[in-house]
Design an enzyme around this catalytic site. Structure first.
Site, PDB file in Angstrom:
ATOM      1  N   GLY A 248      46.968  39.175  25.695  1.00  0.00           N
ATOM      2  CA  GLY A 248      45.890  40.161  25.701  1.00  0.00           C
ATOM      3  C   GLY A 248      44.545  39.664  25.223  1.00  0.00           C
ATOM      4  O   GLY A 248      43.603  40.448  25.112  1.00  0.00           O
ATOM      5  N   CYS A 361      39.572  47.254  55.542  1.00  0.00           N
ATOM      6  CA  CYS A 361      39.236  48.578  56.049  1.00  0.00           C
ATOM      7  C   CYS A 361      39.410  49.630  54.942  1.00  0.00           C
ATOM      8  O   CYS A 361      40.258  50.508  55.043  1.00  0.00           O
ATOM      9  CB  CYS A 361      40.155  48.862  57.228  1.00  0.00           C
ATOM     10  SG  CYS A 361      39.597  50.248  58.166  1.00  0.00           S
ATOM     11  N   GLU A 362      38.660  49.464  53.885  1.00  0.00           N
ATOM     12  CA  GLU A 362      38.683  50.375  52.734  1.00  0.00           C
ATOM     13  C   GLU A 362      37.285  50.405  52.168  1.00  0.00           C
ATOM     14  O   GLU A 362      36.719  49.334  51.883  1.00  0.00           O
ATOM     15  CB  GLU A 362      39.593  49.826  51.612  1.00  0.00           C
ATOM     16  CG  GLU A 362      41.063  49.836  51.870  1.00  0.00           C
ATOM     17  CD  GLU A 362      41.665  51.219  51.865  1.00  0.00           C
ATOM     18  OE1 GLU A 362      41.152  52.099  51.149  1.00  0.00           O
ATOM     19  OE2 GLU A 362      42.628  51.432  52.612  1.00  0.00           O
ATOM     20  N   TYR A 390      45.150  37.094  37.526  1.00  0.00           N
ATOM     21  CA  TYR A 390      45.484  38.359  38.201  1.00  0.00           C
ATOM     22  C   TYR A 390      44.730  38.523  39.519  1.00  0.00           C
ATOM     23  O   TYR A 390      44.291  39.619  39.852  1.00  0.00           O
ATOM     24  CB  TYR A 390      45.234  39.553  37.258  1.00  0.00           C
ATOM     25  CG  TYR A 390      46.001  39.427  35.958  1.00  0.00           C
ATOM     26  CD1 TYR A 390      47.380  39.648  35.929  1.00  0.00           C
ATOM     27  CD2 TYR A 390      45.375  39.036  34.785  1.00  0.00           C
ATOM     28  CE1 TYR A 390      48.101  39.497  34.746  1.00  0.00           C
ATOM     29  CE2 TYR A 390      46.086  38.882  33.602  1.00  0.00           C
ATOM     30  CZ  TYR A 390      47.444  39.110  33.597  1.00  0.00           C
ATOM     31  OH  TYR A 390      48.159  38.959  32.432  1.00  0.00           O
TER      32      TYR A 390
HETATM   33  C1  LIG Z   1      54.500  41.323  28.059  1.00  0.00           C
HETATM   34  C2  LIG Z   1      53.212  40.681  28.380  1.00  0.00           C
HETATM   35  N1  LIG Z   1      52.898  39.524  27.762  1.00  0.00           N
HETATM   36  C3  LIG Z   1      51.755  38.883  28.051  1.00  0.00           C
HETATM   37  C4  LIG Z   1      50.851  39.390  28.954  1.00  0.00           C
HETATM   38  C5  LIG Z   1      49.597  38.611  29.227  1.00  0.00           C
HETATM   39  O1  LIG Z   1      48.452  39.287  28.926  1.00  0.00           O
HETATM   40  P1  LIG Z   1      47.033  38.546  29.072  1.00  0.00           P
HETATM   41  O2  LIG Z   1      46.992  37.968  30.426  1.00  0.00           O
HETATM   42  O3  LIG Z   1      46.050  39.636  28.889  1.00  0.00           O
HETATM   43  O4  LIG Z   1      46.981  37.508  28.001  1.00  0.00           O
HETATM   44  C6  LIG Z   1      51.124  40.595  29.599  1.00  0.00           C
HETATM   45  C7  LIG Z   1      50.172  41.158  30.555  1.00  0.00           C
HETATM   46  O5  LIG Z   1      50.307  42.186  31.130  1.00  0.00           O
HETATM   47  C8  LIG Z   1      52.347  41.268  29.301  1.00  0.00           C
HETATM   48  O6  LIG Z   1      52.673  42.412  29.902  1.00  0.00           O
END
Ligand SMILES: Cc1ncc(COP(=O)(O)O)c(C=O)c1O
Length: 435
Positions: A248, A361-362, A390
């Site tokens: 996170g 097409c959005e 991501y």
């Molecule tokens: C269980 C878990 N660990 C780690 C992460 C990685 O998070 P980040 O990419 O924000 O470091 C996530 C992301 O969704 C997660 O669900």
């Protein structure tokens, strides 16, 4: 646009990454193209390895593969000695094919099927993070039948509201992840799991959300989780040895994002962990964290070709590119914001306010809602920064768009690590009714 890692303007007025001219990359590999700066990825990994260290407990850096995964990247992670977070049988398959040491796999998921759990047991993954009571029952049955000792962590929800977009908060009271530490049954559940003959309850896991900027949220997680470890021990007698605090760590995407320096955040976490573990006299001897975005995000840049420009009747100016929500669904999914630059005019000043939109097409297929750009022309190469996380992993074939290629760049060399999908790839699973 802020430049990261080895990004620079070269003598030809082009954006270069890893010492490689991005315009030459676009010509060689086509667009859209994900360009990953290997040097910056390695630097980020080193920061985690060196700053998240303690003499009081073992630390594991568990790369969250959901941020970005392919075979070459998996091999890089092995080489650097990281562990890896996987979420599906597909992740496990890729890890296996890359020769990833299975004892370094942490298996996640809030909805694991029997076949996924069986695959994890067959492969002998290091630890399974049990998300809910139903999963525990499945795993208990499977491990008894197989007489296979299995290490588990229990995913708990500590109810911390991290300050981030609601779609990437994962620890609010109504989140789908984990079991709440406030659930009246939670301690009975630990007792029940501890009694399972083939499950070794090693510890607990939480992940409070993604793209978090303040260290206070992480430090609060450390305090709440260590307090809960102490409660589990006093209520049930189960002594936990592993704490997994998830990922996170926030990164810069656009002006206004001000993440605290990663190293300082990690130092603060280590200091708080050491203090809390000692004060509460816990048996915790291993702490894991699971960074994903903070390792790959700023290292990734996506190159697009400008296919058209348009000014609407209302006066809105569009720059239309050859990719979009298929290679980066984040803006459509959670209003994610990005910075871009015309990569073949690096020294030109931005003069136009435009909306960068994709080809799908959005109406929601927008990559940047509003940004100042250099005057773009058809055929120019637009680079969008900080697209390493991501994006490729969330890409789709909507509108039968073929998934883009990925190149790694370092020291003036480029290495194609994922090919662009072929037309044949688009129909490889279709069965012809005539046949
Ligand atoms: C269980 C878990 N660990 C780690 C992460 C990685 O998070 P980040 O990419 O924000 O470091 C996530 C992301 O969704 C997660 O669900």
């Amino acid at each position: 646009m802020r430049l990261f890692g080895t990004m620079a303007a070269n003598e030809e007025n082009h954006l270069s990454i890893g010492g490689v001219d991005t315009i030459a990359l676009a010509k060689k590999h086509g667009t859209p193209l994900y360009v990953m700066d290997q040097g910056l990825i390695e630097e980020n990994i080193e920061t985690f390895l060196h700053r998240f260290q303690s003499e009081k407990f073992v630390t594991n850096i568990v790369y969250a593969s959901k941020a970005f995964l392919n075979l070459a990247f998996c091999r890089l992670i092995v080489e650097k000695g990281l562990s890896m977070d996987t979420l599906s049988d597909g992740d496990l398959y890729i890890a296996k094919r890359a020769g990833f040491p299975m004892e370094r796999i942490v298996m996640h998921g809030n909805s694991k099927s029997i076949s996924e759990l069986t695959m994890a047991l067959d492969l002998g993954v290091g630890v399974i993070v049990v998300d809910n009571h139903d999963e525990f029952e499945k795993l208990d049955r499977l491990t008894r039948a197989r007489k296979q000792m299995t290490r588990i962590l229990v995913r708990v929800n500590p109810g911390i509201e991290a300050h981030t977009h609601e779609y990437i908060q994962t620890s609010t009271y109504s989140s789908k992840f984990g079991e709440s530490i406030f659930d009246p049954n939670i301690f009975n559940w630990f007792t029940e799991m501890d009694a399972a003959p083939y499950l070794q309850v090693e510890g607990i896991h939480c992940h409070i959300g993604s793209q978090i900027f303040e260290s206070s949220s992480f430090l609060q997680a450390v305090r709440v989780m260590t307090e809960f470890v102490a409660k589990v021990e006093s209520e049930t007698g189960v002594r936990l040895t592993t704490l997994n605090l998830g990922g996170g760590f926030g990164v810069y995407y656009t002006e206004g994002d001000d993440p605290i320096a990663l190293g300082n955040m990690l130092d603060a976490m280590i200091a708080t962990l050491e203090e809390e573990i000692a004060d509460r006299k816990l048996g915790i001897n291993r702490v894991m964290i699971e960074p994903g975005r903070s390792i790959v995000c700023n290292a990734g840049t996506t190159l697009y070709t400008v296919e058209a420009r348009k000014t609407t009747y209302s006066g809105k100016r569009y720059v239309l590119v050859d990719g979009g929500m298929t290679d980066n669904p984040r803006p459509a999914l959670y209003q994610a914001v990005y910075e871009g630059v015309i990569a073949n005019r690096m020294n030109d000043a931005p003069t136009e306010e435009v909306c960068v939109a994709g080809k799908c097409c959005e109406s929601g297929d927008v990559l940047i809602q509003s940004t100042m750009l250099q005057a773009a022309q058809v055929g120019d190469v637009l680079a969008i920064a900080s697209t390493g996380a991501y994006t490729y992993s969330m890409s789709s074939n909507y509108n039968s768009v073929r998934r883009a290629a990925v190149v790694m760049v370092k020291d003036g060399q480029d290495r194609l690590v994922t090919k662009r999908e072929s037309f044949e790839d688009l129909i490889r699973n279709d069965l012809d009714l005539e046949a």
